[in-house]
Design an enzyme around this catalytic site. Structure first.
Site, PDB file in Angstrom:
ATOM      1  N   CYS A  96       0.816  -1.121  -0.266  1.00 16.54           N
ATOM      2  CA  CYS A  96      -0.456  -0.199  -0.246  1.00 16.54           C
ATOM      3  C   CYS A  96       0.944   1.429  -0.103  1.00 16.54           C
ATOM      4  O   CYS A  96       1.523   1.700  -1.568  1.00 16.54           O
ATOM      5  CB  CYS A  96      -0.714  -0.242   1.551  1.00 16.54           C
ATOM      6  SG  CYS A  96      -2.735   0.888   0.886  1.00 16.54           S
ATOM      7  N   HIS A 187      -3.739  -4.938   1.810  1.00 19.00           N
ATOM      8  CA  HIS A 187      -2.378  -4.976   3.075  1.00 19.00           C
ATOM      9  C   HIS A 187      -2.677  -6.798   3.077  1.00 19.00           C
ATOM     10  O   HIS A 187      -4.093  -6.824   3.952  1.00 19.00           O
ATOM     11  CB  HIS A 187      -3.933  -4.316   4.007  1.00 19.00           C
ATOM     12  CG  HIS A 187      -2.919  -2.786   4.446  1.00 19.00           C
ATOM     13  ND1 HIS A 187      -2.568  -3.160   4.901  1.00 19.00           N
ATOM     14  CD2 HIS A 187      -3.838  -1.854   3.159  1.00 19.00           C
ATOM     15  CE1 HIS A 187      -2.532  -1.118   5.133  1.00 19.00           C
ATOM     16  NE2 HIS A 187      -3.380  -0.786   4.116  1.00 19.00           N
ATOM     17  N   GLU A 189      -0.846  -7.521   5.451  1.00 25.92           N
ATOM     18  CA  GLU A 189      -0.977  -8.269   6.708  1.00 25.92           C
ATOM     19  C   GLU A 189      -1.742  -8.503   7.874  1.00 25.92           C
ATOM     20  O   GLU A 189      -2.018  -8.427   8.859  1.00 25.92           O
ATOM     21  CB  GLU A 189       0.615  -7.638   7.352  1.00 25.92           C
ATOM     22  CG  GLU A 189      -0.161  -6.146   7.808  1.00 25.92           C
ATOM     23  CD  GLU A 189      -1.217  -4.719   6.311  1.00 25.92           C
ATOM     24  OE1 GLU A 189      -0.491  -6.091   5.737  1.00 25.92           O
ATOM     25  OE2 GLU A 189      -1.028  -4.223   6.352  1.00 25.92           O
TER      26      GLU A 189
HETATM   27  N1  GLN Z   1      -3.081   6.467   0.552  1.00 31.88           N
HETATM   28  C1  GLN Z   1      -2.437   6.159   1.590  1.00 31.88           C
HETATM   29  C2  GLN Z   1      -1.255   7.155   1.144  1.00 31.88           C
HETATM   30  O1  GLN Z   1      -1.354   7.853   0.199  1.00 31.88           O
HETATM   31  C3  GLN Z   1      -1.821   5.047   1.633  1.00 31.88           C
HETATM   32  C4  GLN Z   1      -2.854   3.875   2.550  1.00 31.88           C
HETATM   33  C5  GLN Z   1      -2.135   2.950   2.838  1.00 31.88           C
HETATM   34  O2  GLN Z   1      -1.259   2.599   3.033  1.00 31.88           O
HETATM   35  N2  GLN Z   1      -3.124   1.876   3.696  1.00 31.88           N
HETATM   36  O3  GLN Z   1       0.025   7.125   1.544  1.00 31.88           O
END
Ligand code: GLN
Length: 222
Positions: A96, A187, A189
């Site tokens: 992410c 994610h 995890e």
């Molecule tokens: N929206 C976040 C970003 O742009 C990422 C979100 C996440 O890691 N769950 O950094």
């Protein structure tokens, strides 16, 4: 979300007890990744400052807020160290925000640690309250569907040369591999399914073995 105790992909299970896996502990879902690493049988290193990465056989960059993780990485001098870690062939898993950190191109802003040949669009799946989980087919992780949790997730808009697409969701790219580097929009995890971590640690084991055998070969021919 940790309610699913199915019998997952045994084939990815190996003996990971000789591995040390660093988790970049600047912000975000650090403890969840540490926990997954431990449950896979490897040792998790909580890395908050540079200088400790050389001990690690792999690095996980967690989800969280990419601007915050990026700012702290820059402040502490992690960017050079992480680039060197990748260049040495050691595996990195960016999840992410972690995927955003590794992208060579981030729409509308400068890249942070530009080491993967991908373009990402931040927050492509909406806001926090539009978070969702879905079952995905990810052949690299075995035949069982994988429950992927999306929280303000990025979309991988482009997987350019050298990047293998490992999973898509509604035709959008959400999991890629470029040699030793993995990036996921979701994610892995946040469920009981350890297959993503096992897959990643499999790459770490292969890297460890290749280094050991080239060292042995070197000694034998010396
Ligand atoms: N929206 C976040 C970003 O742009 C990422 C979100 C996440 O890691 N769950 O950094």
């Amino acid at each position: 979300m940790k309610d699913n105790a199915r019998d997952y992909g045994k084939t990815l299970e190996r003996d990971f007890s000789g591995l040390k896996i660093a988790v970049l502990a600047l912000q975000g879902a650090v403890s969840e990744h540490m926990d997954c690493v431990g449950r896979c049988g490897a040792r998790a290193l909580h890395v908050r400052r540079p200088g400790l990465l050389h001990e690690a056989d792999g690095l996980i960059i967690p989800g969280g807020e990419s601007t915050t993780i990026g700012r702290l990485s820059r402040l502490f001098g992690f960017r050079e160290e992480i680039s060197a870690f990748a260049a040495a062939g050691k595996p990195i898993l960016g999840t992410c925000a972690g995927a955003i950190l590794l992208a060579q191109r981030v729409e509308g802003q400068d890249p942070i640690i530009p080491i993967m040949n991908i373009t990402v669009q931040r927050n492509a799946f909406g806001r926090q309250r539009e978070s969702f989980e879905t079952e995905l087919d990810i052949p690299a992780l075995g035949a069982e569907p994988f429950c992927a949790v999306f929280i303000r997730a990025p979309l991988i808009k482009e997987a350019a040369e050298g990047v293998e697409v490992l999973a898509t969701y509604n035709t959008g790219i959400i999991f890629v591999r470029e040699k030793n580097l993995l990036a996921t929009a979701f994610h892995p995890e946040l469920t009981d399914d350890l297959r993503m971590h096992q897959y990643f640690m499999g790459i770490a084991l292969e890297h460890q073995h290749s280094v050991t055998s080239s060292l042995n070969g070197h000694q034998a021919s010396a």
